[in-house]
Design a protein around this motif. Structure first.
Motif, PDB file in Angstrom:
ATOM      1  N   ALA A 159       0.924  -1.223   0.062  1.00  0.00           N
ATOM      2  CA  ALA A 159      -0.064   0.084  -0.019  1.00  0.00           C
ATOM      3  C   ALA A 159       0.866   1.176  -0.009  1.00  0.00           C
ATOM      4  CB  ALA A 159      -1.093  -0.189   1.262  1.00  0.00           C
ATOM      5  N   ALA A 160       1.941   1.260   0.686  1.00  0.00           N
ATOM      6  CA  ALA A 160       2.907   2.415   0.559  1.00  0.00           C
ATOM      7  C   ALA A 160       3.928   2.493  -0.496  1.00  0.00           C
ATOM      8  CB  ALA A 160       4.085   2.095   1.823  1.00  0.00           C
ATOM      9  N   GLY A 161       3.451   1.675  -1.642  1.00  0.00           N
ATOM     10  CA  GLY A 161       4.263   1.886  -2.876  1.00  0.00           C
ATOM     11  C   GLY A 161       5.481   1.054  -2.829  1.00  0.00           C
ATOM     12  N   ARG A 162       5.853   0.434  -1.991  1.00  0.00           N
ATOM     13  CA  ARG A 162       7.357  -0.390  -2.029  1.00  0.00           C
ATOM     14  C   ARG A 162       7.266  -1.708  -2.551  1.00  0.00           C
ATOM     15  NH1 ARG A 162       9.178  -0.661   4.126  1.00  0.00           N
ATOM     16  NH2 ARG A 162      11.478  -0.498   3.110  1.00  0.00           N
ATOM     17  N   ILE A 163       5.976  -2.417  -2.909  1.00  0.00           N
ATOM     18  CA  ILE A 163       5.852  -3.602  -3.529  1.00  0.00           C
ATOM     19  C   ILE A 163       4.694  -3.373  -4.431  1.00  0.00           C
ATOM     20  CG2 ILE A 163       5.470  -5.860  -3.134  1.00  0.00           C
ATOM     21  CD1 ILE A 163       6.297  -5.699  -0.187  1.00  0.00           C
ATOM     22  N   ASP A 164       5.018  -4.129  -5.788  1.00  0.00           N
ATOM     23  CA  ASP A 164       3.861  -4.016  -6.556  1.00  0.00           C
ATOM     24  C   ASP A 164       2.775  -5.302  -6.464  1.00  0.00           C
ATOM     25  OD1 ASP A 164       2.169  -3.889  -8.707  1.00  0.00           O
ATOM     26  OD2 ASP A 164       3.521  -4.274 -10.338  1.00  0.00           O
ATOM     27  N   ARG A 165       3.351  -6.282  -6.376  1.00  0.00           N
ATOM     28  CA  ARG A 165       2.582  -7.632  -6.343  1.00  0.00           C
ATOM     29  C   ARG A 165       3.055  -8.301  -5.156  1.00  0.00           C
ATOM     30  NH1 ARG A 165      -1.239  -9.797  -9.990  1.00  0.00           N
ATOM     31  NH2 ARG A 165      -1.279  -8.570 -11.583  1.00  0.00           N
ATOM     32  N   ILE A 166       2.049  -8.887  -4.273  1.00  0.00           N
ATOM     33  CA  ILE A 166       2.224  -9.897  -3.188  1.00  0.00           C
ATOM     34  C   ILE A 166       1.694 -11.091  -3.200  1.00  0.00           C
ATOM     35  CG2 ILE A 166       2.900  -7.856  -1.305  1.00  0.00           C
ATOM     36  CD1 ILE A 166       0.098  -8.185  -0.436  1.00  0.00           C
ATOM     37  N   GLY A 167       2.521 -12.109  -2.521  1.00  0.00           N
ATOM     38  CA  GLY A 167       1.727 -13.374  -2.699  1.00  0.00           C
ATOM     39  C   GLY A 167       2.579 -14.662  -1.712  1.00  0.00           C
ATOM     40  N   VAL A 168       2.549 -15.614  -2.013  1.00  0.00           N
ATOM     41  CA  VAL A 168       2.903 -16.842  -1.253  1.00  0.00           C
ATOM     42  C   VAL A 168       3.510 -17.842  -2.215  1.00  0.00           C
ATOM     43  CG1 VAL A 168       2.502 -18.288   0.623  1.00  0.00           C
ATOM     44  CG2 VAL A 168       0.923 -16.153   0.187  1.00  0.00           C
ATOM     45  N   SER A 169       4.680 -18.417  -1.787  1.00  0.00           N
ATOM     46  CA  SER A 169       5.154 -19.530  -2.331  1.00  0.00           C
ATOM     47  C   SER A 169       4.586 -20.695  -1.389  1.00  0.00           C
ATOM     48  CB  SER A 169       6.671 -19.637  -2.115  1.00  0.00           C
ATOM     49  OG  SER A 169       7.343 -20.733  -2.675  1.00  0.00           O
ATOM     50  N   ILE A 170       3.980 -21.835  -2.478  1.00  0.00           N
ATOM     51  CA  ILE A 170       3.444 -22.770  -1.816  1.00  0.00           C
ATOM     52  C   ILE A 170       3.847 -24.178  -2.076  1.00  0.00           C
ATOM     53  CG2 ILE A 170       1.320 -21.525  -1.308  1.00  0.00           C
ATOM     54  CD1 ILE A 170      -0.020 -22.900  -3.885  1.00  0.00           C
ATOM     55  N   TYR A 171       3.363 -25.398  -1.407  1.00  0.00           N
ATOM     56  CA  TYR A 171       3.997 -26.589  -1.747  1.00  0.00           C
ATOM     57  C   TYR A 171       2.682 -27.748  -1.968  1.00  0.00           C
ATOM     58  CZ  TYR A 171       8.422 -24.911  -0.640  1.00  0.00           C
ATOM     59  OH  TYR A 171       9.677 -24.435  -0.093  1.00  0.00           O
ATOM     60  N   HIS A 172       1.526 -27.291  -1.511  1.00  0.00           N
ATOM     61  CA  HIS A 172       0.495 -28.194  -1.779  1.00  0.00           C
ATOM     62  C   HIS A 172      -0.973 -27.529  -2.192  1.00  0.00           C
ATOM     63  CE1 HIS A 172      -2.467 -31.080  -0.329  1.00  0.00           C
ATOM     64  NE2 HIS A 172      -1.696 -32.058  -0.453  1.00  0.00           N
ATOM     65  N   PRO A 173      -1.807 -28.537  -3.062  1.00  0.00           N
ATOM     66  CA  PRO A 173      -2.786 -27.862  -3.490  1.00  0.00           C
ATOM     67  C   PRO A 173      -3.854 -27.388  -2.594  1.00  0.00           C
ATOM     68  CG  PRO A 173      -2.122 -29.960  -4.574  1.00  0.00           C
ATOM     69  CD  PRO A 173      -1.259 -29.762  -3.526  1.00  0.00           C
ATOM     70  N   ASP A 174      -3.905 -28.111  -1.271  1.00  0.00           N
ATOM     71  CA  ASP A 174      -4.772 -27.482  -0.292  1.00  0.00           C
ATOM     72  C   ASP A 174      -4.387 -26.033  -0.031  1.00  0.00           C
ATOM     73  OD1 ASP A 174      -6.152 -29.742  -0.372  1.00  0.00           O
ATOM     74  OD2 ASP A 174      -5.408 -30.500   1.524  1.00  0.00           O
ATOM     75  N   GLN A 175      -3.162 -25.546   0.004  1.00  0.00           N
ATOM     76  CA  GLN A 175      -2.665 -24.417   0.247  1.00  0.00           C
ATOM     77  C   GLN A 175      -3.107 -23.320  -0.698  1.00  0.00           C
ATOM     78  OE1 GLN A 175       1.598 -24.883   0.635  1.00  0.00           O
ATOM     79  NE2 GLN A 175       1.409 -25.916   2.581  1.00  0.00           N
ATOM     80  N   LEU A 176      -2.912 -23.880  -2.041  1.00  0.00           N
ATOM     81  CA  LEU A 176      -3.538 -22.932  -3.329  1.00  0.00           C
ATOM     82  C   LEU A 176      -4.910 -22.747  -2.940  1.00  0.00           C
ATOM     83  CD1 LEU A 176      -3.282 -21.553  -5.905  1.00  0.00           C
ATOM     84  CD2 LEU A 176      -3.535 -23.593  -7.070  1.00  0.00           C
ATOM     85  N   ARG A 177      -5.829 -23.882  -2.715  1.00  0.00           N
ATOM     86  CA  ARG A 177      -7.243 -23.823  -2.454  1.00  0.00           C
ATOM     87  C   ARG A 177      -7.783 -22.564  -1.588  1.00  0.00           C
ATOM     88  NH1 ARG A 177      -6.705 -29.374  -2.927  1.00  0.00           N
ATOM     89  NH2 ARG A 177      -8.089 -30.034  -4.707  1.00  0.00           N
ATOM     90  N   ALA A 178      -6.869 -22.494  -0.317  1.00  0.00           N
ATOM     91  CA  ALA A 178      -6.976 -21.476   0.748  1.00  0.00           C
ATOM     92  C   ALA A 178      -6.606 -20.096   0.270  1.00  0.00           C
ATOM     93  CB  ALA A 178      -6.374 -21.928   1.777  1.00  0.00           C
TER      94      ALA A 178
END
Length: 541
Positions: free
Chosen positions: A371-390
Motif C-alpha cells: 500500500a505504501a508503494g514499496r511492492i507491486d505484487r504480493i503473494g505466497v510460495s506454496i507446496y500443496h494444492p490445499d494451500q492454493l485452495r485456501a
C-alpha cells in the motif's frame, strides 16, 4: 438511453524499459498520437490521460498540438487519472482503457470490447493478445463508469491504483471480448506492443508504407506484423506476462546463491558468468528473475550484477524464518537494499504457514508495504494444492508460486482448476518443472523412490520425448509445463550462460497441444506418490 462511450488512453514518458517511447515516430507521427487517432477514427471520444509530473510536460504539449484532448493527473495513481477523465459521464456509460504504447487497437477494437462489457452481467470485458491467435499486446478493457468509481473508493493498494482494473475484475468477473483472428495463421507468439527498442523497430518496420495508418483495420496491422516476421525469419523472444497467455520463462535465481539441484554439477556461476546469464535474459525478452532472501547470496549478487536500467523485474521472498511483523518489515528493507531497488516488483512469503502466523501480522506487514508503494505484487510460495485452495479465497493475494512438473497431477483436479479460473487476477508461477533436475537423470538408482517406479517414469519420459518429437526430456518437460494455460510463468534456473541460452531456445519451441497432453496423461504413471513430488521429503545423503 444509449450508454455513452469514451476511450481513455493512458500515457507517460517515464517508462523504464524504453523511456520516451510514446513520442517515438511511427508512420510519421508520435506513437501516442497514432494510437489516439486510430482509437478515435469512427468518432469515438478519446482522452489521453498523462501525468502532471514535469517529465510529461513535453508529452502533454505534443498531445494538444495534434488536436487531441489531454488530461493530467497523478503520476503513480493511474486510477485517479481515469476518474478525472470520465468525471462528466454517468455510471452506466462505458470507459474503454487503452495504453499508448500500442498503436494496433482501433475504434472497431474498442467498440467490440464496449459491446461485450454492456452485455456482461458485471459490466466488464477485456481482451489480452497472445491468445485467440492474435499478437501479445493487442489488448484493452471496457467497464461501466460506475465500476470505475467504486474502484476509486475501494482500491487501496499501489498495485490496484497503478493498474486501474484489478479491483474491477475482482468484483465484476472477467469476460473476454470476442476478437476474430486470422483463420489461416496463429500470430499469438508475435508482439505488437512497444515495450523495448526491438519492439519499436519491429512495429515500425511492419507498418512502414501503410497508405493510411489511421484507417487500416487492426487485423490488417496484425497481418503485416506476421508478414514481416515470416520475411525476416523472426524468432519470438521468451517472455513472462500476466494473464491468460501461454506460460513463459522466468529466470530462477536460486543457483546464483546456492549449489542447487540434484543434477547441478557446476555449482554457483562466477560473477562474469552470472552477468552473461542475466544479459541473455534481458536480450531475449525474459522480464522476470526469481530469487529469495533464503537463497544464500542470490539477492545480493543479482543486485550487484543488474544496472538501474535493466528491464528485468524481480520476484523475491521473505526470509524462511520470519516470525513477526517487524521481521517482515526488516525482510522487505533488506531485500530492497541487497537488490539495490527502491521498489520491489513482487514479494512472496517463503512458506504458506506465514500467511496466518502471528495472527496475520506478517501478511499485514507485507500488505502495508504494498500500500505504501514499496511492492507491486504480493503473494505466497506454496507446496500443496490445499494451500492454493485456501489462498484463492484471499482477495489480497496477487501472485502464487507452486511446484509443478509432468509427473504432478495434483493441481489438475476439476475443483482446483475451477477455483483458479474464478481468480483471473492472481498470477500463478510454476517452479521445479524438472523436479530439481531429477527428471533429466536416467539412472533409477539416483531417484529418491522405489526403483521400479523410477524405471517406469524414466521409460515413459524417454518414450514420450521420442513419440512427440521433442529434442530431449528437458524439452518435453518444459513444453508440458508451458502448455498449462492456468500458469503465467515457469521458473527455470541456469548455472551457466550456455544452459540459459538452451533454455531460451527451448521456450521458443511450440508447447504441447491438447492432443499431446492427453498422450502424456495416458503414458505417465498415475500412482506417483507425493513423497517423490516433494523434494523436501527426499532422503538426505
Amino acid at each position: 438511453m444509449v450508454a455513452k462511450r469514451r476511450i481513455v488512453l493512458q500515457a507517460r514518458t517515464s517508462s523504464t524499459r524504453l523511456p520516451g517511447k510514446v513520442l517515438l515516430p511511427v508512420c510519421g507521427m508520435p506513437v501516442v498520437v497514432l494510437a489516439a487517432k486510430r482509437a478515435a477514427r469512427d468518432g469515438l471520444e478519446v482522452v489521453v490521460a498523462t501525468s502532471d509530473d514535469p517529465s510529461d510536460d513535453k508529452l502533454a504539449q505534443v498531445i494538444t498540438q495534434h488536436g487531441l484532448k489531454c488530461l493530467r493527473g497523478p503520476l503513480d495513481d493511474v486510477l485517479s487519472r481515469f476518474i478525472l477523465s470520465t468525471a462528466d459521464l454517468v455510471d452506466d456509460d462505458i470507459c474503454v482503457r487503452f495504453t499508448s504504447d500500442n498503436v494496433f487497437p482501433d475504434s472497431d477494437f474498442a467498440n467490440r470490447m464496449a459491446d461485450a462489457a454492456e452485455k456482461s452481467a458485471g459490466g466488464y470485458a477485456g481482451f489480452s493478445g497472445g491468445m485467440a491467435g492474435l499478437p501479445y499486446g493487442l489488448a484493452g478493457e471496457a467497464f461501466r463508469v460506475g465500476l470505475l468509481r467504486e474502484a476509486q473508493a475501494n482500491a487501496t493498494t499501489a498495485h490496484e491504483r497503478e493498474h486501474v482494473s484489478p479491483w474491477i475484475v475482482q468484483k465484476a468477473g472477467r469476460v473476454v471480448a470476442d476478437m476474430p483472428g486470422d483463420p489461416e495463421r496463429d500470430m499469438s507468439e508475435l508482439r505488437c506492443t512497444i515495450d523495448t527498442l526491438e519492439d519499436y523497430r519491429s512495429v515500425s518496420a511492419a507498418l512502414a508504407g501503410l497508405a493510411d495508418p489511421i484507417a487500416a483495420p487492426w487485423i490488417v496491422l496484425c497481418r503485416r506484423l506476421a508478414d514481416r516476421a515470416e520475411q525476416v525469419g523472426l524468432q519470438v523472444p521468451a517472455r513472462i506476462v500476466a494473464g491468460d497467455l501461454q506460460a513463459s520463462l522466468v529466470l530462477g535465481g536460486v543457483q546464483f546463491g546456492l549449489p542447487y539441484g540434484i543434477a547441478n554439477s557446476t555449482g554457483r556461476p562466477g560473477d562474469d558468468e552470472l552477468r552473461r546469464i542475466l544479459a541473455l535474459a534481458e536480450n531475449s525478452g525474459v522480464t522476470h528473475v526469481d530469487t529469495a532472501a533464503g537463497y544464500g547470496e542470490s539477492e545480493e549478487r543479482i543486485g550487484a550484477a543488474l544496472t538501474n536500467r535493466s528491464p528485468l523485474k524481480i520476484v523475491t521472498k521473505l526470509p524462511p524464518d520470519v516470525s513477526s511483523a517487524r521481521g517482515a518489515q526488516d525482510g522487505v528493507a533488506r531485500s530492497l537494499a541487497r537488490l539495490r531497488r527502491r521498489r520491489l516488483d513482487a514479494v512472496l512469503l517463503h512458506r504458506f504457514e506465514h500467511f496466518n502466523a502471528a495472527d496475520g501480522a506478517i501478511w499485514r506487514a507485507v500488505s502495508e508495504a504494498q500500500a505504501a508503494g514499496r511492492i507491486d505484487r504480493i503473494g505466497v510460495s506454496i507446496y500443496h494444492p490445499d494451500q492454493l485452495r485456501a489462498l484463492l479465497q484471499e482477495p489480497s493475494v496477487n501472485l502464487i508460486q507452486l511446484p509443478f512438473n509432468i509427473l504432478d497431477r495434483r493441481w489438475l483436479t476439476r475443483d482446483l482448476q475451477t477455483a483458479i479460473a474464478a481468480r483471473p487476477d492472481v498470477i500463478l508461477h510454476g517452479r521445479s518443472a524438472l523436479l530439481q533436475g531429477l527428471l533429466t537423470i536416467a539412472d533409477p538408482a539416483r531417484w529418491p523412490c522405489d526403483a521400479k517406479l523410477a524405471q517406469r517414469c524414466i521409460r515413459a519420459l524417454a518414450d514420450l520425448s521420442k513419440k512427440l518429437r521433442r529434442q530431449s526430456v528437458i524439452d518435453l518437460c518444459f513444453a508440458y509445463a508451458r502448455a498449462q494455460t492456468w500458469l503465467a510463468g515457469i521458473v527455470v534456473g541456469a548455472e551457466t550462460a550456455a544452459q540459459m541460452a538452451e533454455n531460451i531456445e527451448l521456450f521458443r519451441t511450440p508447447a504441447l497441444t491438447l492432443a499431446e497432453l492427453a498422450q502424456v496423461a495416458e503414458r505417465i504413471p498415475a500412482d506417483v506418490p507425493e513423497i517423490l513430488l516433494d523434494p523436501s521429503r527426499w532422503p538426505r545423503a
